[in-house]
Design a protein around this motif. Sequence first.
Motif, short mmCIF file in Angstrom:
data_model
loop_
_atom_site.label_atom_id
_atom_site.label_comp_id
_atom_site.label_asym_id
_atom_site.label_seq_id
_atom_site.Cartn_x
_atom_site.Cartn_y
_atom_site.Cartn_z
N VAL A 121 30.29 13.16 64.17
CA VAL A 121 29.40 12.63 65.21
C VAL A 121 28.16 12.09 64.53
CG1 VAL A 121 28.30 13.09 67.42
CG2 VAL A 121 30.26 14.45 66.72
N ARG A 122 27.83 10.84 64.84
CA ARG A 122 26.68 10.20 64.18
C ARG A 122 25.47 10.14 65.11
NH1 ARG A 122 31.00 7.53 61.98
NH2 ARG A 122 31.10 7.88 59.73
N ASP A 123 24.30 9.89 64.52
CA ASP A 123 23.04 9.71 65.27
C ASP A 123 22.74 10.86 66.22
OD1 ASP A 123 22.71 7.33 63.96
OD2 ASP A 123 23.72 6.16 65.52
N VAL A 124 22.85 12.06 65.70
CA VAL A 124 22.51 13.25 66.48
C VAL A 124 21.02 13.52 66.29
CG1 VAL A 124 22.93 15.72 66.74
CG2 VAL A 124 24.82 14.17 66.19
N GLY A 125 20.34 13.93 67.36
CA GLY A 125 18.92 14.28 67.26
C GLY A 125 18.76 15.66 66.67
N CYS A 126 17.73 15.83 65.84
CA CYS A 126 17.49 17.14 65.23
C CYS A 126 16.29 17.79 65.90
CB CYS A 126 17.23 16.98 63.73
SG CYS A 126 16.72 18.52 62.96
N THR A 127 16.55 18.84 66.68
CA THR A 127 15.46 19.46 67.45
C THR A 127 14.87 20.64 66.70
OG1 THR A 127 17.21 20.60 68.65
CG2 THR A 127 16.20 18.68 69.72
N VAL A 128 14.30 20.35 65.55
CA VAL A 128 13.59 21.41 64.82
C VAL A 128 12.09 21.07 64.78
CG1 VAL A 128 13.34 22.68 62.67
CG2 VAL A 128 15.60 22.10 63.49
N CYS A 129 11.69 20.13 63.92
CA CYS A 129 10.25 19.89 63.79
C CYS A 129 9.82 18.65 64.56
CB CYS A 129 9.84 19.80 62.32
SG CYS A 129 10.18 18.20 61.56
N THR A 136 19.38 21.50 58.71
CA THR A 136 20.72 21.96 58.35
C THR A 136 20.92 23.40 58.78
OG1 THR A 136 20.63 20.47 56.47
CG2 THR A 136 22.35 22.15 56.44
N ALA A 137 19.91 24.23 58.50
CA ALA A 137 20.02 25.65 58.83
C ALA A 137 20.22 25.83 60.34
CB ALA A 137 18.78 26.39 58.36
N LYS A 138 19.48 25.05 61.14
CA LYS A 138 19.60 25.22 62.59
C LYS A 138 20.98 24.77 63.08
CE LYS A 138 17.42 24.58 67.05
NZ LYS A 138 16.18 24.39 67.78
N PHE A 139 21.47 23.64 62.55
CA PHE A 139 22.79 23.17 62.99
C PHE A 139 23.89 24.17 62.60
CE2 PHE A 139 20.80 18.86 63.08
CZ PHE A 139 21.08 18.59 64.40
N GLU A 192 34.63 20.97 63.25
CA GLU A 192 36.04 21.34 63.14
C GLU A 192 36.26 22.61 63.96
OE1 GLU A 192 38.47 20.78 59.27
OE2 GLU A 192 38.11 22.92 59.45
N GLY A 193 37.18 22.54 64.89
CA GLY A 193 37.48 23.70 65.73
C GLY A 193 36.25 24.22 66.45
N GLY A 194 35.36 23.31 66.90
CA GLY A 194 34.19 23.74 67.65
C GLY A 194 33.06 24.25 66.78
N ARG A 195 33.24 24.29 65.48
CA ARG A 195 32.17 24.75 64.58
C ARG A 195 31.65 23.59 63.75
NH1 ARG A 195 32.25 30.63 63.87
NH2 ARG A 195 30.82 30.54 62.10
N ILE A 196 30.35 23.60 63.52
CA ILE A 196 29.76 22.57 62.66
C ILE A 196 30.01 23.00 61.22
CG2 ILE A 196 27.59 21.49 61.93
CD1 ILE A 196 26.66 21.97 64.87
N VAL A 197 30.71 22.14 60.46
CA VAL A 197 31.05 22.53 59.09
C VAL A 197 30.27 21.71 58.06
CG1 VAL A 197 33.33 23.45 59.62
CG2 VAL A 197 33.08 21.00 59.18
N GLN A 198 29.72 20.59 58.48
CA GLN A 198 28.99 19.76 57.51
C GLN A 198 27.83 19.06 58.23
OE1 GLN A 198 27.83 18.84 54.40
NE2 GLN A 198 29.97 18.74 53.72
N VAL A 199 26.66 19.06 57.60
CA VAL A 199 25.49 18.40 58.18
C VAL A 199 25.00 17.38 57.16
CG1 VAL A 199 23.17 18.72 59.11
CG2 VAL A 199 24.87 20.53 59.38
N ARG A 200 24.83 16.14 57.57
CA ARG A 200 24.30 15.12 56.65
C ARG A 200 22.98 14.56 57.15
NH1 ARG A 200 29.41 13.01 56.97
NH2 ARG A 200 30.80 14.10 55.54
#
Lengths: 444, 257
Positions: A15-23, A50-53, A35-43
């Motif tokens: 999924v591209r262009d996701v908003g990052c709701t941290v800072c 990354t930690a929050k995702f 994959e299977g409902g879990r986030i396995v990679q953050v770019r």
Amino acid sequence: MSLQAPERLEERVVVRDVGCTVCGCLCDDIELEIEGGRIVQVRHACAMGTAKFLHATGDSRLRHALIREDGSFRRAELQEALDRAAEILVDASRPLLFGWSETSCEALRVGIKIAEEIGGLIDNCSSICHSPSILALQSTGLPACTLGEVKNRADLVIYWGANPLASHPRHLSRYSTFPRGYFRERGKSDRTLVVVDVRRSETARIADRFIQVKPNSDYEVLTVLRMLVREIKVKAERTGGVSMEELKELAEMMKSCSFGVLFFGLGLASSSGKSWNVSAAIKLAADLNEHTKFAVLPMRGHCNVAGTNQVLGWQTGFPYAVDFSRGYAWYSPGETSVVDLLARGEVDAMLVIGADPGAHLPRKAVERMAEIPLIAIDISHTPTTMLADVVLPGAVVGLESAGTCYRMDDVPVHVRQVISPASEVPSDEWVLEQIYRRIRRLRG
Amino acid sequence: MLEPVSQPECGLVAEVVSCDVFAGRSRKEIEELEVYAGNRRRKLGDFFSVSGSAADSPEETRIVIAGSVERTKWIGRGMSAGEIVVEGSTGMYTGAWMKGGRIVVKGSVDSFAGMMMDGGELVVQGDAGDYLGCAYRGEWRGMRGGSIVVHGNAGSEAGHCLSGGRVTVKGRAESFAGVRMHSGLLVLGSAERRVGAQMTGGSIVVLAETELLPSFELIERVTSPEIEGVRFEGVFEVYAGDLAERNAKGRVYVKVE
């Protein structure tokens, strides 16, 4: 467009262009592999994002409602916990709704409705971070700009009392210093980076110029800079540990740039002088506009802390610390702000959402939180939920629920739903709406 | 006479404690006056035992609060005449928007005392909190008339945006006393740094040495000057400021001998 229930998909989905709701940078270019409902990679995200995702679909999430009974939590039906939360708020004579910085504007809108209905107080995290900046901009004004303007135009970038490499890791690379802009085609080579701080921070180490001021003397340094910009003679040889030559050079750099921006952090807003430090910085920028284009912006911390001020502003007229106890909105930081209220023991019930005051408020205020009925809406356990009597699960805005957040430069960004919530609720807004309906019913 | 019976933990909003409101009312009517404890509407009689009788006009009315009421806010709000004597301490906003009459607090007052005062007299025998005689949030013109005397110390930003009248702190004032002041007189026994920051007019007298901002310039030395109609004994250094502001005509007098 949201991608519904990807956990049913076997294969990896990107999924591209996701908003990052941290800072407060509110980056909206994140790529997630699911994959299977879990986030396995953050770019593209920084370490904080990354930690929050990765945490969002991890095992430590709060998935169900909890109610405290005889000192320990028991799992509760959602309906029962919502009923209990509504009762607590209706029974209180000075209830406080606090937090909001990490949830959507839509959720806050329901929160304001609740505060008005129950005659309560509503305050947000800016009360304990940039409230001096808000007081200053209310009394002085704010020559602001957007981060887009900074990226495309700024050739002088000053960070004062801020260390964005640690607090807002992508601020320099995405908005202020390194990106190529329309008028700044060579990126960093077309800009000068200045850091003013009390210590040589990570950001100071990569700056073209670092000016070290003595702790708690920012007001004096800014005052002298204002005088130098307006060519008023200054008798002192050093101010705040900085030599007059250095200050004269900085004043000259500010006057001769074509588009300057001063970003200030809590090092300015929360050191001795507080709102007056910010007021002096704003007046400096205003004075500079007689020579060039100059803007000043606060480095807002959370993803939607700026949005809380916006929504409270347009709904009640005041940006934080709003008291509805007499039916109309009353605003008086010092009286109606969270730390003062709790430390004086005025508050007799509290709801916390999208913040962790249990970890961040002074001890006396947290002690009061432990004494009174406390409702916490959160995505995982925090020191605040540990003190709570009712814990309701939340949903991550921008990942599990859609909503609006305001970036630090007051630009609204719509963040999408990407995956299904890990908890039993669809969104924070929904949880609050359920509480509101129950309150209406209880009050007849 | 009001004798405090109990004080709600969540604070009491009681702007009805004012000679203007009490005048011409019977004891029973005074007991029935509306106060707020948080979001609950209550009666003044729930928290104070009322005795004596009020005069017909505010000028002749004298209210005595026989004890400390640290959690009661807005005592004497907008009062135009008469006298309130508090035997103990009071909460926030004591004497705010006061237009006339006199309030004497034998203990201390909390923050925002004498906010936006226009006339009358506020005497505090103990200490004052922050924002003594200040402007309300968002306003840039503060107290316009009347007089405040604090015998003890004051918190930060005493005389914030002062635009007339007189504020005296006999003890020590914390930082930013007289910040953004426009006119009037602020007298301080001693002061922490940054006195008169962003001031554009009016006079500040500091009766002890203090650390001034670099935007204040020594212009002369005077002996026993008369400042805003008041004579001060001793030798004073006179500073002009705040020179970082446009057209600043403020004066800070620092006593040196």
